[in-house]
Scaffold this motif. Sequence first.
Motif, short mmCIF file in Angstrom:
data_model
loop_
_atom_site.label_atom_id
_atom_site.label_comp_id
_atom_site.label_asym_id
_atom_site.label_seq_id
_atom_site.Cartn_x
_atom_site.Cartn_y
_atom_site.Cartn_z
N PHE A 197 -9.03 0.15 2.83
CA PHE A 197 -8.80 -0.34 1.47
C PHE A 197 -9.66 -1.57 1.20
O PHE A 197 -10.20 -2.20 2.12
N SER A 198 -9.78 -1.89 -0.07
CA SER A 198 -10.45 -3.12 -0.50
C SER A 198 -9.43 -3.99 -1.24
O SER A 198 -8.39 -3.50 -1.68
N ILE A 199 -9.74 -5.28 -1.35
CA ILE A 199 -8.85 -6.22 -2.03
C ILE A 199 -9.61 -6.87 -3.18
O ILE A 199 -10.69 -7.42 -2.99
N ARG A 200 -9.03 -6.80 -4.38
CA ARG A 200 -9.65 -7.42 -5.54
C ARG A 200 -9.42 -8.93 -5.54
O ARG A 200 -8.55 -9.44 -4.82
N ASP A 201 -10.16 -9.62 -6.38
CA ASP A 201 -10.03 -11.07 -6.45
C ASP A 201 -8.63 -11.50 -6.88
O ASP A 201 -8.17 -12.60 -6.52
N ASP A 202 -7.94 -10.66 -7.69
CA ASP A 202 -6.61 -11.04 -8.16
C ASP A 202 -5.51 -10.77 -7.13
O ASP A 202 -4.33 -11.03 -7.38
N GLY A 203 -5.89 -10.25 -5.95
CA GLY A 203 -4.92 -10.01 -4.89
C GLY A 203 -4.37 -8.61 -4.84
O GLY A 203 -3.58 -8.29 -3.95
N SER A 204 -4.76 -7.76 -5.78
CA SER A 204 -4.31 -6.37 -5.74
C SER A 204 -5.27 -5.53 -4.92
O SER A 204 -6.40 -5.94 -4.64
N VAL A 205 -4.81 -4.36 -4.52
CA VAL A 205 -5.65 -3.45 -3.73
C VAL A 205 -6.53 -2.65 -4.68
O VAL A 205 -6.08 -2.16 -5.71
N GLY A 206 -7.82 -2.55 -4.32
CA GLY A 206 -8.77 -1.80 -5.14
C GLY A 206 -8.82 -0.35 -4.69
O GLY A 206 -7.87 0.41 -4.85
N VAL A 207 -9.92 0.03 -4.07
CA VAL A 207 -10.07 1.39 -3.57
C VAL A 207 -9.28 1.55 -2.28
O VAL A 207 -9.32 0.69 -1.40
N VAL A 208 -8.55 2.64 -2.15
CA VAL A 208 -7.77 2.90 -0.94
C VAL A 208 -7.94 4.37 -0.58
O VAL A 208 -7.99 5.24 -1.46
N ALA A 209 -8.05 4.65 0.72
CA ALA A 209 -8.25 6.03 1.15
C ALA A 209 -7.74 6.21 2.58
O ALA A 209 -7.93 5.33 3.42
N PRO A 210 -7.08 7.33 2.85
CA PRO A 210 -6.73 7.63 4.24
C PRO A 210 -7.98 8.01 5.01
O PRO A 210 -8.84 8.74 4.50
N ILE A 211 -8.11 7.50 6.23
CA ILE A 211 -9.27 7.81 7.07
C ILE A 211 -8.90 8.81 8.16
O ILE A 211 -9.60 9.79 8.39
N TYR A 212 -7.79 8.54 8.81
CA TYR A 212 -7.31 9.43 9.88
C TYR A 212 -5.79 9.51 9.78
O TYR A 212 -5.11 8.52 9.47
N ALA A 213 -5.26 10.69 10.03
CA ALA A 213 -3.80 10.85 10.08
C ALA A 213 -3.46 11.91 11.11
O ALA A 213 -4.13 12.94 11.22
N SER A 214 -2.40 11.63 11.88
CA SER A 214 -1.94 12.62 12.86
C SER A 214 -1.25 13.78 12.17
O SER A 214 -0.99 14.81 12.79
#
Length: 670
Positions: free
Chosen positions: A302-319
Motif C-alpha cells: 500500500f501507499s500512504i497519502r499526505d493526509d494520512g489515508s491509504v492510497g493505492v492498496v493491493a494484495p501481493i501474496y495470499a495463502s
Amino acid sequence: MIISIAAALLASVAAEPAGSAAAAPMPATPAKRTVQQDFDAASRAIEEGRYEEGVKTFEAIEQRAPIQRDPIARGTLLARKGIGLMVLDRLGEAQTALTGGLKLIAAERSDLLVDRFRAQHALGQVALKQLNYAAAADAFGRSLALAYDNSSRIRALTALSRATAFDAGDASVRYAEQALAIARAEPDQAAMKRMIAGIDTLRGRALLNHGRAEEAYEILQKAMEEQGGLDRKVDADEIITRSDLAIAALLTGREDAARRYLAFTGAGRIAETPFETPTDMRPPSCGGPADLKPDDVAVVEFSIRDDGSVGVVAPIYASVNGQGALVFADAVRNWSWQPENVARIPPLFRLVTRVELRCSTGADRPPISQLLSAAFMNWAASLPGGPPRPVAGEAAALVSLKAELARREASGGGITLLPVLAALGRNDVAPRAEREAWLIRARDLTINARGPVTARVAMEAALAELALDWTKRGNETYRTALRTILARPEVGADAIAANTLKLMISDPLYRSPAPADASTLLREVTEDPRLSTANQLRIGALVRLATLQAASDNLAAAAASYDRTGLDTKQCALLDAEPVRRAQGNLGDFPMEAMRWGFEGWVRTEYDILPDGKTSAQRAIIAYPPFVFRQAALSVAKNVSYAKSYRPDGSAGCGGMHLNIGFRLPALRH
C-alpha cells in the motif's frame, strides 16, 4: 492526439444573435482563449501528468456550447478527464466520466482508437483501486481487444495478469507469458530490459499465488538480475521485485536468503516506519464471506497519502486465493495515520510499503463511554441537517468532515453544525488542540439547544478523555473531571448518564488501579432500580464487582455477583473492564538474524487473557517487515501479564486483546 472542435465552434458563433455591429469600439484586451485551445491545453496537461490542472480545465469547458453540440468532442473530453480523475483517486467520478465517454466515442473512428483504449484501460484501473478484481479483469479484457500496438498489448496483458492473480487456474501466468513473448520479440532488447524485469516480476508473483514457489523463485531471481542485481541503490520497481523474491525464498525454505533480499529493499531499516505511529489499523475479522481462517496469511502492499489515508492498496501474496486475498487488502484500505507523522516517513516508503497480515479472532470491545456517544448520536440524528455521511477510515473521514463543516457553516451554521463538530472531535487523526476546540463548540451548542443530559455528558466526557495522558497524575485528573460531572443534580437524575460515569470512574487505568471507592460505585450501579436486570450497565458493574471481590479473596461474594449477570463467560468478558497490563514482556530476545541485517520492526499481537492474568492463544496479526519478527513477538506476548479477573469456570478473562510490540536497534534512532 488533438481532436478538432473548430466546426462546432464556428456553428456556435454563427448562432449568436446579431445586433452588436454598431457597438462602440472597446479598448484592446488580451485575446480570449478559444474552447479548442483550452481543450488542447487540458489534453496536454493530462498527457504530461498535470492531472489536477487538466481535470480543472476540462471541467471549465465541458458545459460550453461547442462541446455539448459535438458528441465526439464531449466523449473525448470525458474519456481524458476520466483518466485524470482516476489518477487523482476520484474514483466514482472517474467511472462515470469514462463510461460516458466510451458511449460517445464512435467505434468506427480509427483516429479515436487510442482514446478508446486508454479510457477502457482506465476503467480497469478504477476497478483495481476499488479492489473489484472481477470487474477489472473484464475491463482489461476489453482494453486488450482495443490494443493498437505492442506497447498497448503489453499494458493490457500485464494488467490482466495482475487482476487475475488470485483466480483459480493459470490465466494470470499465461497473460504474463504472452506479454513477455511480445517484449522479447522487440528488436531493441536493451531498451526493453526494465520492462521485461517488470513482466517477470508479475509472472513470478502469479506463480507464487498458485503454489509454484520454486519456479517463482527462479523467475524472480532473473527479474532482479535484469534490474541490475542486488545493489544498494533501489527504486520502487526494485523494492517490489526484491520483496516478491523474499517471499519466494521464504516459501522455498531459503530463510537466510529471504532476509538478505528483504534487507536490500530498505524495509525495516528506517527510523520512521509507517508502523511507529498508526492511528487506526485493524486486520480483517476471521470468518465472514471469505471464510478466513486464523492460519491464513497475506502480504499487502500500500501507499500512504499526505493526509494520512491509504492510497493505492493491493494484495501481493495470499495463502488463500479468491475473495480472501481481497478481504485482507480491503482492511488495509481503511488504515490511517496523523499527517504530521506521515511527513516523517521517507517518500519512497510512503509510496510502497508491505505488511504481513492474519485475520483477527477478537470481537469488538467498545468502551463503556460508547453508551453516551450512542445516546448523543441518536439525539443529533433528529436535528436539522442530520448526521454527516459516514466515510471509512479516520484520515479520509477527517477530510470529508472538514468539507461538510465548511459547507454547513456557509449555509448558516447553527445547530446543523453539531453532529459534524462531534464527529470531528472524536476523530483520532486530527490534532488534539483542534479536536478540543470542536468538542467545546459541540458541547456549547448542545447546552444552547437544551439537549438531553446524556448528550451534554457525552461531550464533557469526551473532553475529559481527550485530556487523559495515562500518567498517574493525569489519571486522577481524568477521574476528578468525571466526578465533577457526576455531582451535578441533573446528571445524577439520569440513569444512563450517572451509571455510565460511575463505571468509567471505577475502571482501572494504565499505571493506575481502580479507585478506593470502586466497589461502592459499582454496588450503586447494580442496585439502581432504574436499570433492568438485563441492562448492560448493571451487568458490566456486576462483572467488575466480581473481579474486585475475588482480588480481596472473597470468592463466595464474587461467585454471587457473577451469577447475577445471567450471561455466559464470553458475553461477560465483553462487558468487563479491560484488564490492566502488569508486565510488558521481555524485549531482550531480539532475533539474531534481524540484528545481523540491521532490521527494525513492529508487530501487533493478539491473545486471550486467562483469569490469572497470563496470556494464551498468542498470534501475530500484523507484522512489518513481513516474516521477520513474528516469532520474536510471540515470545514477548507469552510473557505479558495482566491483573487477575474473576471467571468461575477458569475461562478467558478477556479474549482478542491486542498489544503492539516494537523492535528497535539503538543505532537507527536519530
